[in-house]
Scaffold this motif. Structure first.
Motif, mmCIF file in Angstrom:
data_model
loop_
_atom_site.group_PDB
_atom_site.id
_atom_site.type_symbol
_atom_site.label_atom_id
_atom_site.label_comp_id
_atom_site.label_asym_id
_atom_site.label_seq_id
_atom_site.Cartn_x
_atom_site.Cartn_y
_atom_site.Cartn_z
ATOM 1 N N HIS A 24 8.120 -13.999 -18.692
ATOM 2 C CA HIS A 24 7.236 -14.522 -17.735
ATOM 3 C C HIS A 24 6.070 -13.556 -17.061
ATOM 4 N N VAL A 25 6.963 -12.315 -16.781
ATOM 5 C CA VAL A 25 5.880 -11.080 -16.025
ATOM 6 C C VAL A 25 5.074 -10.690 -17.147
ATOM 7 N N ALA A 26 5.368 -10.280 -18.173
ATOM 8 C CA ALA A 26 4.403 -9.793 -19.144
ATOM 9 C C ALA A 26 3.176 -10.846 -19.436
ATOM 10 N N ALA A 27 3.548 -12.096 -19.821
ATOM 11 C CA ALA A 27 2.493 -13.151 -19.790
ATOM 12 C C ALA A 27 1.646 -13.351 -18.593
ATOM 13 N N GLY A 28 2.232 -13.203 -17.575
ATOM 14 C CA GLY A 28 1.507 -13.217 -16.367
ATOM 15 C C GLY A 28 0.391 -12.125 -15.989
ATOM 16 N N LEU A 29 1.008 -10.931 -16.314
ATOM 17 C CA LEU A 29 0.050 -9.845 -16.013
ATOM 18 C C LEU A 29 -1.070 -9.479 -17.287
ATOM 19 N N GLY A 99 16.360 2.530 -3.237
ATOM 20 C CA GLY A 99 15.528 2.208 -4.257
ATOM 21 C C GLY A 99 14.019 3.118 -3.851
ATOM 22 N N LEU A 100 13.790 2.981 -2.750
ATOM 23 C CA LEU A 100 12.611 3.600 -2.105
ATOM 24 C C LEU A 100 12.959 5.150 -2.078
ATOM 25 N N ASP A 101 14.142 5.604 -1.739
ATOM 26 C CA ASP A 101 14.487 7.114 -1.777
ATOM 27 C C ASP A 101 14.467 7.617 -3.111
ATOM 28 N N ALA A 102 14.733 6.966 -4.080
ATOM 29 C CA ALA A 102 14.534 7.183 -5.439
ATOM 30 C C ALA A 102 13.372 7.433 -5.827
ATOM 31 N N GLY A 103 12.180 7.041 -5.176
ATOM 32 C CA GLY A 103 10.742 7.238 -5.792
ATOM 33 C C GLY A 103 10.044 6.052 -5.825
ATOM 34 N N ALA A 104 10.418 4.879 -5.656
ATOM 35 C CA ALA A 104 9.855 3.754 -5.726
ATOM 36 C C ALA A 104 8.824 3.471 -4.970
ATOM 37 N N ASP A 105 7.548 2.865 -5.044
ATOM 38 C CA ASP A 105 6.580 2.683 -3.973
ATOM 39 C C ASP A 105 6.787 1.298 -3.411
ATOM 40 N N ASP A 106 7.501 0.343 -3.582
ATOM 41 C CA ASP A 106 7.670 -0.863 -3.249
ATOM 42 C C ASP A 106 8.780 -1.685 -3.817
ATOM 43 N N TYR A 107 9.019 -2.751 -3.228
ATOM 44 C CA TYR A 107 10.399 -3.474 -3.606
ATOM 45 C C TYR A 107 10.215 -4.852 -3.481
ATOM 46 N N LEU A 108 10.251 -5.673 -4.586
ATOM 47 C CA LEU A 108 10.326 -7.306 -4.739
ATOM 48 C C LEU A 108 11.568 -7.652 -5.146
ATOM 49 N N ALA A 109 12.242 -8.530 -4.181
ATOM 50 C CA ALA A 109 13.423 -9.247 -4.558
ATOM 51 C C ALA A 109 13.246 -10.452 -5.353
ATOM 52 N N LYS A 110 14.014 -10.648 -6.519
ATOM 53 C CA LYS A 110 14.253 -11.876 -6.869
ATOM 54 C C LYS A 110 14.795 -13.011 -6.372
ATOM 55 N N PRO A 111 14.294 -14.416 -6.378
ATOM 56 C CA PRO A 111 13.152 -14.759 -7.421
ATOM 57 C C PRO A 111 11.914 -14.439 -6.481
ATOM 58 N N SER A 113 7.527 -14.772 -6.795
ATOM 59 C CA SER A 113 6.149 -15.543 -7.545
ATOM 60 C C SER A 113 5.526 -14.534 -8.130
ATOM 61 N N MET A 114 4.677 -15.029 -9.196
ATOM 62 C CA MET A 114 3.706 -14.032 -9.854
ATOM 63 C C MET A 114 2.498 -14.004 -8.830
ATOM 64 N N ASN A 115 2.220 -14.842 -8.114
ATOM 65 C CA ASN A 115 0.968 -14.439 -7.266
ATOM 66 C C ASN A 115 1.335 -13.565 -6.119
ATOM 67 N N VAL A 116 2.527 -13.438 -5.998
ATOM 68 C CA VAL A 116 2.955 -12.268 -4.887
ATOM 69 C C VAL A 116 3.003 -11.001 -5.565
ATOM 70 N N LEU A 117 3.545 -11.031 -6.851
ATOM 71 C CA LEU A 117 3.630 -9.777 -7.526
ATOM 72 C C LEU A 117 2.240 -9.058 -7.732
ATOM 73 N N LEU A 118 1.093 -10.139 -8.273
ATOM 74 C CA LEU A 118 -0.181 -9.812 -8.609
ATOM 75 C C LEU A 118 -0.726 -9.205 -7.063
ATOM 76 N N ALA A 119 -0.490 -9.791 -5.964
ATOM 77 C CA ALA A 119 -1.229 -9.532 -4.918
ATOM 78 C C ALA A 119 -0.649 -8.025 -4.478
ATOM 79 N N ARG A 120 0.698 -7.851 -4.683
ATOM 80 C CA ARG A 120 1.333 -6.574 -4.281
ATOM 81 C C ARG A 120 0.737 -5.296 -5.239
ATOM 82 N N LEU A 121 0.564 -5.610 -6.548
ATOM 83 C CA LEU A 121 0.004 -4.915 -7.452
ATOM 84 C C LEU A 121 -1.540 -4.441 -7.036
ATOM 85 N N ARG A 122 -2.393 -5.411 -6.588
ATOM 86 C CA ARG A 122 -3.763 -5.199 -6.347
ATOM 87 C C ARG A 122 -3.884 -4.492 -5.035
ATOM 88 N N ALA A 123 -3.042 -4.574 -4.176
ATOM 89 C CA ALA A 123 -3.236 -3.762 -2.883
ATOM 90 C C ALA A 123 -2.727 -2.401 -3.187
#
Length: 248
Positions: A24-29, A99-111, A113-123
């Motif tokens: 789902h994520v690969a297809a959406g991206l 996760g953030l202390d390990a070096g991640a830039d952001d955190y998105l909890a499952k489940p 939406s693809m729209n939220v993921l895309l918006a986070r990426l754009r930002a």
């Protein structure tokens, strides 16, 4: 599985062992123009990150071979510039902090939406510093692309039809995003270095250029991250990178 996107697309590595979520994520991206590589284990994710030029990593924490926190830490150590977004069912505050202390830039909890993921990426991608470009390489600011070699301008996937002086003026400002450029410098570079007369033509050209870009952006089917022309009274103009879109 690797999916190749268009030339110059942002390259995303998805490290996710769940078949349904991964597809789902690969297809959406992919449908939004990203170049996607999907792996199912932490080890293969680290291998792909070392082998490929990767811009973004979408990382699940619950991987079958190693903890995603360890993968994030190693990715950050070896690839300091990569954007890391954690995607996981772990939603406790301690997991977010770890996760953030390990070096991640952001955190998105499952489940999610693809729209939220895309918006986070754009930002996140808009806020990253632009990569220096050579004199003939396209200049990208938000969703604006100025190709000085081909003398073409695009907003997203739409080409903007500009008059010669409009294009040259935009190119000068785009080479210095966020920097003030004086009226005298703009007149010298776009019109004539010996120009000593009124500079009203500069204001008219800026107004026309702004109108053409705004018209193209408003006709787009998806929101456009459009740079802003800022008037500096008594000095000149500045082309400012776009801020977050509504909902980002």
């Amino acid at each position: 599985m690797r999916t190749t996107g268009a030339k110059d697309a942002v390259s995303v590595l998805v490290v996710e062992d769940d078949e349904t979520i991964g597809r789902h994520v690969a297809a959406g991206l992919r449908s939004h123009g990203y170049a996607v590589t999907w792996t199912r284990t932490g080890g293969s994710g680290l291998t792909e990150a070392a082998r490929l030029p990767i811009d973004v990593v979408l990382l699940d924490l619950g991987l079958p071979d190693m903890d995603g926190i360890d993968v994030a830490r190693q990715l950050r150590d070896e690839h300091s510039d990569v954007l890391i977004l954690i995607l996981t069912a772990r939603s406790e505050e301690i997991d977010v902090i770890e996760g953030l202390d390990a070096g991640a830039d952001d955190y998105l909890a499952k489940p999610f939406s693809m729209n939220v993921l895309l918006a986070r990426l754009r930002a996140h991608l808009r806020r990253r510093p632009p990569t220096p470009v050579g004199p003939d390489e396209p200049i990208r600011i938000g969703d604006l692309t100025v190709d000085t070699a081909a003398r073409r301008c695009h907003l997203g996937d739409r080409e903007v039809d500009l008059r010669p002086k409009e294009f040259e003026l935009l190119a000068v400002l785009a080479r210095h995003p966020g920097e003030a450029v004086s009226r005298e410098s703009l007149m010298a570079q776009v019109w004539d270095e010996n120009w000593f007369g009124p500079t009203k033509t500069l204001d008219v050209t800026i107004s026309s250029l702004r109108r053409r870009l705004e018209t193209t952006a408003s006709a787009a089917r998806t929101p456009i991250a459009l740079p802003a022309f800022t008037t500096l009274r008594g000095h000149g103009y500045r082309l400012d990178p776009p801020g977050p879109l509504d909902g980002d």
